[in-house]
Motif scaffolding. Sequence first.
Motif, PDB file in Angstrom:
ATOM      1  N   GLU A  31       6.721   2.059  -4.570  1.00  0.00           N
ATOM      2  CA  GLU A  31       6.763   2.779  -3.067  1.00  0.00           C
ATOM      3  C   GLU A  31       5.517   3.656  -2.804  1.00  0.00           C
ATOM      4  N   ARG A  32       4.823   4.312  -3.889  1.00  0.00           N
ATOM      5  CA  ARG A  32       3.776   5.286  -3.938  1.00  0.00           C
ATOM      6  C   ARG A  32       2.411   4.641  -4.323  1.00  0.00           C
ATOM      7  N   GLY A  33       2.450   3.574  -4.564  1.00  0.00           N
ATOM      8  CA  GLY A  33       1.224   2.692  -4.727  1.00  0.00           C
ATOM      9  C   GLY A  33       1.212   2.348  -6.201  1.00  0.00           C
ATOM     10  N   GLY A  34       2.017   2.402  -6.948  1.00  0.00           N
ATOM     11  CA  GLY A  34       2.203   2.055  -8.210  1.00  0.00           C
ATOM     12  C   GLY A  34       1.470   0.289  -8.649  1.00  0.00           C
ATOM     13  N   ILE A  35       0.715   0.020  -9.541  1.00  0.00           N
ATOM     14  CA  ILE A  35       0.269  -0.991  -9.836  1.00  0.00           C
ATOM     15  C   ILE A  35       0.592  -1.573 -11.197  1.00  0.00           C
ATOM     16  N   GLU A  36       1.178  -2.600 -11.385  1.00  0.00           N
ATOM     17  CA  GLU A  36       1.580  -3.166 -12.646  1.00  0.00           C
ATOM     18  C   GLU A  36       0.231  -3.786 -13.245  1.00  0.00           C
ATOM     19  N   ILE A  37       0.052  -3.419 -14.578  1.00  0.00           N
ATOM     20  CA  ILE A  37      -0.918  -4.005 -15.511  1.00  0.00           C
ATOM     21  C   ILE A  37      -0.294  -4.893 -16.400  1.00  0.00           C
ATOM     22  N   GLY A  38      -0.828  -5.838 -17.069  1.00  0.00           N
ATOM     23  CA  GLY A  38      -0.462  -6.644 -18.506  1.00  0.00           C
ATOM     24  C   GLY A  38       0.975  -7.398 -18.120  1.00  0.00           C
ATOM     25  N   SER A  39       1.130  -7.652 -16.983  1.00  0.00           N
ATOM     26  CA  SER A  39       2.689  -8.466 -16.836  1.00  0.00           C
ATOM     27  C   SER A  39       2.922  -9.685 -17.530  1.00  0.00           C
ATOM     28  N   GLU A  40       1.502 -10.156 -17.967  1.00  0.00           N
ATOM     29  CA  GLU A  40       1.709 -11.418 -18.597  1.00  0.00           C
ATOM     30  C   GLU A  40       2.427 -11.372 -19.985  1.00  0.00           C
ATOM     31  N   HIS A  41       2.318 -10.235 -20.875  1.00  0.00           N
ATOM     32  CA  HIS A  41       2.958 -10.327 -22.126  1.00  0.00           C
ATOM     33  C   HIS A  41       4.240  -9.459 -22.117  1.00  0.00           C
ATOM     34  N   TYR A  42       4.622  -8.849 -20.960  1.00  0.00           N
ATOM     35  CA  TYR A  42       6.013  -8.196 -20.812  1.00  0.00           C
ATOM     36  C   TYR A  42       7.091  -9.092 -21.291  1.00  0.00           C
ATOM     37  N   LYS A  43       6.997 -10.315 -20.779  1.00  0.00           N
ATOM     38  CA  LYS A  43       8.078 -11.393 -21.023  1.00  0.00           C
ATOM     39  C   LYS A  43       8.249 -11.809 -22.712  1.00  0.00           C
ATOM     40  N   LYS A  95      10.096  10.208 -14.010  1.00  0.00           N
ATOM     41  CA  LYS A  95      10.107   8.877 -12.899  1.00  0.00           C
ATOM     42  C   LYS A  95       9.068   8.125 -13.477  1.00  0.00           C
ATOM     43  N   PHE A  96       8.161   8.504 -14.404  1.00  0.00           N
ATOM     44  CA  PHE A  96       7.035   7.444 -14.823  1.00  0.00           C
ATOM     45  C   PHE A  96       7.413   6.792 -15.918  1.00  0.00           C
ATOM     46  N   TRP A  97       8.548   7.089 -16.659  1.00  0.00           N
ATOM     47  CA  TRP A  97       8.873   6.276 -17.887  1.00  0.00           C
ATOM     48  C   TRP A  97       9.413   4.670 -17.301  1.00  0.00           C
ATOM     49  N   ASN A  98       8.782   3.790 -18.061  1.00  0.00           N
ATOM     50  CA  ASN A  98       9.162   2.435 -17.827  1.00  0.00           C
ATOM     51  C   ASN A  98       8.922   1.434 -18.856  1.00  0.00           C
ATOM     52  N   THR A  99       9.623   0.363 -18.834  1.00  0.00           N
ATOM     53  CA  THR A  99       9.618  -0.456 -19.728  1.00  0.00           C
ATOM     54  C   THR A  99       8.218  -1.468 -19.401  1.00  0.00           C
ATOM     55  N   LYS A 100       7.795  -1.432 -18.345  1.00  0.00           N
ATOM     56  CA  LYS A 100       6.315  -2.110 -17.789  1.00  0.00           C
ATOM     57  C   LYS A 100       5.261  -1.063 -17.881  1.00  0.00           C
ATOM     58  N   ILE A 101       4.051  -1.540 -17.821  1.00  0.00           N
ATOM     59  CA  ILE A 101       3.106  -0.735 -17.720  1.00  0.00           C
ATOM     60  C   ILE A 101       2.609  -0.777 -16.127  1.00  0.00           C
ATOM     61  N   ILE A 102       2.940   0.698 -15.560  1.00  0.00           N
ATOM     62  CA  ILE A 102       2.956   0.722 -14.129  1.00  0.00           C
ATOM     63  C   ILE A 102       2.284   1.964 -13.991  1.00  0.00           C
ATOM     64  N   VAL A 103       1.030   2.046 -13.360  1.00  0.00           N
ATOM     65  CA  VAL A 103       0.268   3.307 -13.195  1.00  0.00           C
ATOM     66  C   VAL A 103       0.155   3.722 -11.823  1.00  0.00           C
ATOM     67  N   LEU A 104       0.168   4.655 -11.345  1.00  0.00           N
ATOM     68  CA  LEU A 104      -0.108   5.259  -9.987  1.00  0.00           C
ATOM     69  C   LEU A 104      -1.446   5.882  -9.993  1.00  0.00           C
ATOM     70  N   PRO A 105      -2.448   5.355  -9.017  1.00  0.00           N
ATOM     71  CA  PRO A 105      -3.510   6.036  -9.104  1.00  0.00           C
ATOM     72  C   PRO A 105      -3.558   7.452  -8.781  1.00  0.00           C
ATOM     73  N   LYS A 106      -4.398   8.170  -9.145  1.00  0.00           N
ATOM     74  CA  LYS A 106      -4.880   9.607  -8.860  1.00  0.00           C
ATOM     75  C   LYS A 106      -3.577  10.721  -9.603  1.00  0.00           C
ATOM     76  N   VAL A 107      -2.751   9.861 -10.471  1.00  0.00           N
ATOM     77  CA  VAL A 107      -1.859  10.841 -11.082  1.00  0.00           C
ATOM     78  C   VAL A 107      -2.371  11.029 -12.442  1.00  0.00           C
ATOM     79  N   ILE A 108      -2.304  12.341 -12.924  1.00  0.00           N
ATOM     80  CA  ILE A 108      -2.965  12.724 -14.333  1.00  0.00           C
ATOM     81  C   ILE A 108      -1.949  12.300 -15.117  1.00  0.00           C
ATOM     82  N   LEU A 109      -2.628  12.070 -16.516  1.00  0.00           N
ATOM     83  CA  LEU A 109      -1.736  11.557 -17.503  1.00  0.00           C
ATOM     84  C   LEU A 109      -0.849  12.574 -18.176  1.00  0.00           C
ATOM     85  N   ILE A 110       0.364  12.163 -18.283  1.00  0.00           N
ATOM     86  CA  ILE A 110       1.287  13.302 -18.770  1.00  0.00           C
ATOM     87  C   ILE A 110       1.392  13.260 -20.168  1.00  0.00           C
TER      88      ILE A 110
END
Length: 169
Positions: A31-43, A95-110
Amino acid sequence: MIYFYIILAFIMMQRLVELYIANKNEQWMRERGGIEIGSEHYKLFIFLHILFFIFLIIEVTTLYIGSELTFNFYFFLMFFLAQVGRVWCILSLGKFWNTKIIVLPKVILIKKGPYKYIKHPNYVIVFIELFVIPAMFGAYVTAFLFPVLHLLLLTIRIPSEERALGRRV
């Protein structure tokens, strides 16, 4: 055998709760513009974890047909500490914890909690769990096979995650 089923039920319920949290966090991030990366290996991770439980159940139930189940308290203690670490990881990322790789642009690394000390603490915890859960019950084939398979998948996952987070690989 009752210890095995109680712990197995706990772990499965824990995983379902974590998937619920991950899905809620994913929705929030998208909802805030998060982008999933590497979805092909998630399965492959889903497949690995399903196979882990199948192998664990088969090995434990066939090992102890007609005999007393082995239960190792020291491995249980390691499992318990891994659960504390797992919760620490989830709470640290919020809120940034996930089992997938999802990044929000312009959010600093925790970099708080365990992430202050190590880049991927959750993967270390999963590695430990994949060993100690079966080892608790003497299922040593599962205990050695699945951490190795996990490490093989991490050779795909970690570089993908590092690229997504803007770190050099």
